[in-house]
Design an enzyme around this catalytic site. Structure first.
Site, PDB file in Angstrom:
ATOM      1  N   ARG A 189       5.468  10.221  -7.261  1.00  0.00           N
ATOM      2  CA  ARG A 189       4.634   9.145  -6.715  1.00  0.00           C
ATOM      3  C   ARG A 189       3.359   9.771  -6.185  1.00  0.00           C
ATOM      4  NH1 ARG A 189       3.899  11.468  -2.490  1.00  0.00           N
ATOM      5  NH2 ARG A 189       2.811   9.619  -1.802  1.00  0.00           N
ATOM      6  N   GLY A 190       2.414   8.890  -5.778  1.00  0.00           N
ATOM      7  CA  GLY A 190       1.095   9.388  -5.381  1.00  0.00           C
ATOM      8  C   GLY A 190       0.181   9.295  -6.601  1.00  0.00           C
ATOM      9  N   ALA A 191      -1.005   8.695  -6.409  1.00  0.00           N
ATOM     10  CA  ALA A 191      -1.843   8.340  -7.555  1.00  0.00           C
ATOM     11  C   ALA A 191      -2.139   9.504  -8.527  1.00  0.00           C
ATOM     12  CB  ALA A 191      -3.142   7.697  -7.048  1.00  0.00           C
ATOM     13  N   ARG A 220       3.703   1.303 -13.166  1.00  0.00           N
ATOM     14  CA  ARG A 220       3.334   0.829 -11.824  1.00  0.00           C
ATOM     15  C   ARG A 220       1.913   0.251 -11.915  1.00  0.00           C
ATOM     16  NH1 ARG A 220       4.590   4.723  -6.794  1.00  0.00           N
ATOM     17  NH2 ARG A 220       4.341   2.765  -5.669  1.00  0.00           N
ATOM     18  N   GLN A 261       7.193   8.116   3.223  1.00  0.00           N
ATOM     19  CA  GLN A 261       6.462   9.259   2.653  1.00  0.00           C
ATOM     20  C   GLN A 261       5.855  10.126   3.756  1.00  0.00           C
ATOM     21  OE1 GLN A 261       6.137   6.080   1.679  1.00  0.00           O
ATOM     22  NE2 GLN A 261       5.707   5.870  -0.493  1.00  0.00           N
ATOM     23  N   ASP A 311      -5.122   4.711  -3.761  1.00  0.00           N
ATOM     24  CA  ASP A 311      -4.579   4.409  -5.090  1.00  0.00           C
ATOM     25  C   ASP A 311      -5.642   3.831  -5.990  1.00  0.00           C
ATOM     26  OD1 ASP A 311      -2.087   4.408  -3.251  1.00  0.00           O
ATOM     27  OD2 ASP A 311      -1.418   4.711  -5.313  1.00  0.00           O
ATOM     28  N   ASN A 318      -4.541   1.308  -0.662  1.00  0.00           N
ATOM     29  CA  ASN A 318      -3.682   2.447  -0.321  1.00  0.00           C
ATOM     30  C   ASN A 318      -2.378   1.902   0.257  1.00  0.00           C
ATOM     31  OD1 ASN A 318      -3.347   5.385  -0.217  1.00  0.00           O
ATOM     32  ND2 ASN A 318      -3.310   5.114   1.989  1.00  0.00           N
ATOM     33  N   LYS A 319      -1.489   2.804   0.584  1.00  0.00           N
ATOM     34  CA  LYS A 319      -0.147   2.452   1.059  1.00  0.00           C
ATOM     35  C   LYS A 319      -0.157   1.377   2.136  1.00  0.00           C
ATOM     36  CE  LYS A 319       2.933   3.556  -0.208  1.00  0.00           C
ATOM     37  NZ  LYS A 319       3.556   2.689  -1.241  1.00  0.00           N
TER      38      LYS A 319
HETATM   39  O1  MRU Z   1       3.883   4.352  -3.381  1.00  0.00           O
HETATM   40  P1  MRU Z   1       3.273   5.735  -3.377  1.00  0.00           P
HETATM   41  O2  MRU Z   1       4.057   6.731  -2.609  1.00  0.00           O
HETATM   42  O3  MRU Z   1       2.955   6.174  -4.796  1.00  0.00           O
HETATM   43  O4  MRU Z   1       1.895   5.543  -2.636  1.00  0.00           O
HETATM   44  C1  MRU Z   1       1.079   6.669  -2.435  1.00  0.00           C
HETATM   45  C2  MRU Z   1      -0.146   6.412  -1.638  1.00  0.00           C
HETATM   46  O5  MRU Z   1      -0.396   5.320  -1.176  1.00  0.00           O
HETATM   47  C3  MRU Z   1      -1.109   7.556  -1.507  1.00  0.00           C
HETATM   48  O6  MRU Z   1      -1.799   7.481  -0.309  1.00  0.00           O
HETATM   49  C4  MRU Z   1      -2.124   7.522  -2.671  1.00  0.00           C
HETATM   50  O7  MRU Z   1      -1.466   7.412  -3.894  1.00  0.00           O
HETATM   51  C5  MRU Z   1      -3.003   8.708  -2.676  1.00  0.00           C
HETATM   52  S1  MRU Z   1      -2.161  10.172  -3.165  1.00  0.00           S
HETATM   53  C6  MRU Z   1      -3.303  11.437  -3.192  1.00  0.00           C
END
Ligand code: MRU
Length: 314
Positions: A45-47, A79, A177, A218, A227-228
């Protein structure tokens, strides 16, 4: 830090982020369908990490002689919010048109992501002062990228520069996270870190205990940043208490075609909210809303730290 992902013997290996920090285990993906399942279930996970994994998923499809147009469509459906996923698949497709294999493009994106994050760290370090306490939300670290991280890359760069800094991580319900991944990364680097529940962020800022907020993204688009979930509340509190609010993100996270309010915000399974450690914390028939992301409007953002310098929000 353990590697987020690597390519070996024609397979993609992903650290299983659902099991961190207590168990370090890698999931092997031999097919693009297995890579999609890993993205959907948040093994990875994470963009930026999703983007690199999506490119390797195309390499798996290529290796298995699958229909690459169909694979691209399926991978893009894994996603909906992180634009890096679509960007990385498109990079592979345009490479194919120029006789560059999917595997070659995936390896290039993998390496480039690390260099980009180091550059983001360099620019980000210029806004971090000695003795700063930096609050971050979710995990925009090494685990969310090929390595080093975006928001946590800025923190790493300041630490490597010898600055005395302290970090506060929001736990980031429901997937945690912040508690499981960002705290783990900071501890591995010996950067002083404290964990708070999400609801404590405003309180800490009201008490003057936060000097800067740095989060990842994201998607960056006209109107703001996705973002999250919970990022918006942090940004609103930061505005109220005059705490500079930075977003650290590579240019691949920029979406120049859509307005941020038109994008799809992923809704995830209700069990993420209803359960903790696989046990129901409330009646299982309880109605749930579980948006995984929210939008921080541009006027709440001090600057967007990219590999090309610090930009104004769009
Ligand atoms: O649902 P996730 O864990 O994929 O969400 C991740 C985030 O919101 C991060 O802040 C974002 O992807 C940036 S990662 C460098």
């Amino acid at each position: 830090m353990e590697k987020t992902l690597y390519w070996q013997d024609e397979s993609l290996f992903l650290i299983d982020q659902r099991k961190l920090p207590h168990t370090i285990e890698y999931v092997e993906c031999k097919t693009y369908q297995e890579a999609i399942a890993a993205i959907k279930t948040m093994v990875v996970r994470g963009a930026p990490a999703i983007g690199v994994s999506a490119a390797y998923a195309m390499a798996l499809a290529e290796k298995n002689n699958e229909n690459l147009q169909q694979a691209a469509k399926d991978i893009k459906a894994a996603r909906p919010t992180a634009v890096n996923l679509f960007w990385a698949v498109d990079q592979v497709l345009s490479g194919l048109e120029n006789n560059i294999t999917a595997q070659e493009t995936a390896k290039r994106l993998h390496q480039e992501d690390i260099a980009i994050n180091k550059k983001i760290g360099e620019y980000g370090n210029t806004v971090i002062d000695e003795n700063d306490t930096i609050l971050t939300h979710c995990n925009a670290g090494s685990l969310a990228c090929a390595d080093y991280g975006t928001a946590l890359g800025v923190i790493r760069a300041a630490h490597e520069d010898g600055k005395n800094i302290n970090v506060i991580c929001d736990e980031t319900r429901p997937v945690l996270q912040g508690a499981r991944l960002s705290v783990f990364e900071m501890q591995q680097e010996n950067i002083p870190v404290r964990l708070i529940v999400d609801g404590a962020a405003g309180h800490m800022m009201q008490k003057g205990q936060v000097d800067k907020v740095v989060i990842g993204a994201d998607r960056v688009a006209k109107g703001g940043v996705a973002n999250k979930i919970g990022s918006l509340m942090v940004a609103l509190a930061a505005k109220r208490y005059d705490v500079p609010f930075y977003v650290a993100a590579p240019i691949s996270t920029f979406d120049n075609e859509n307005n941020i309010f038109d994008i799809t915000i992923e809704q995830r399974d209700k069990d993420e909210v209803l359960k903790i450690n696989d046990k129901y914390i409330t009646k299982k028939e309880t109605q749930v809303e579980n948006p995984a992301f929210d939008i921080v409007e541009s006027d709440l953002i001090t600057g967007i730290i990219t590999e090309e310098g610090i930009k104004k929000a769009l």
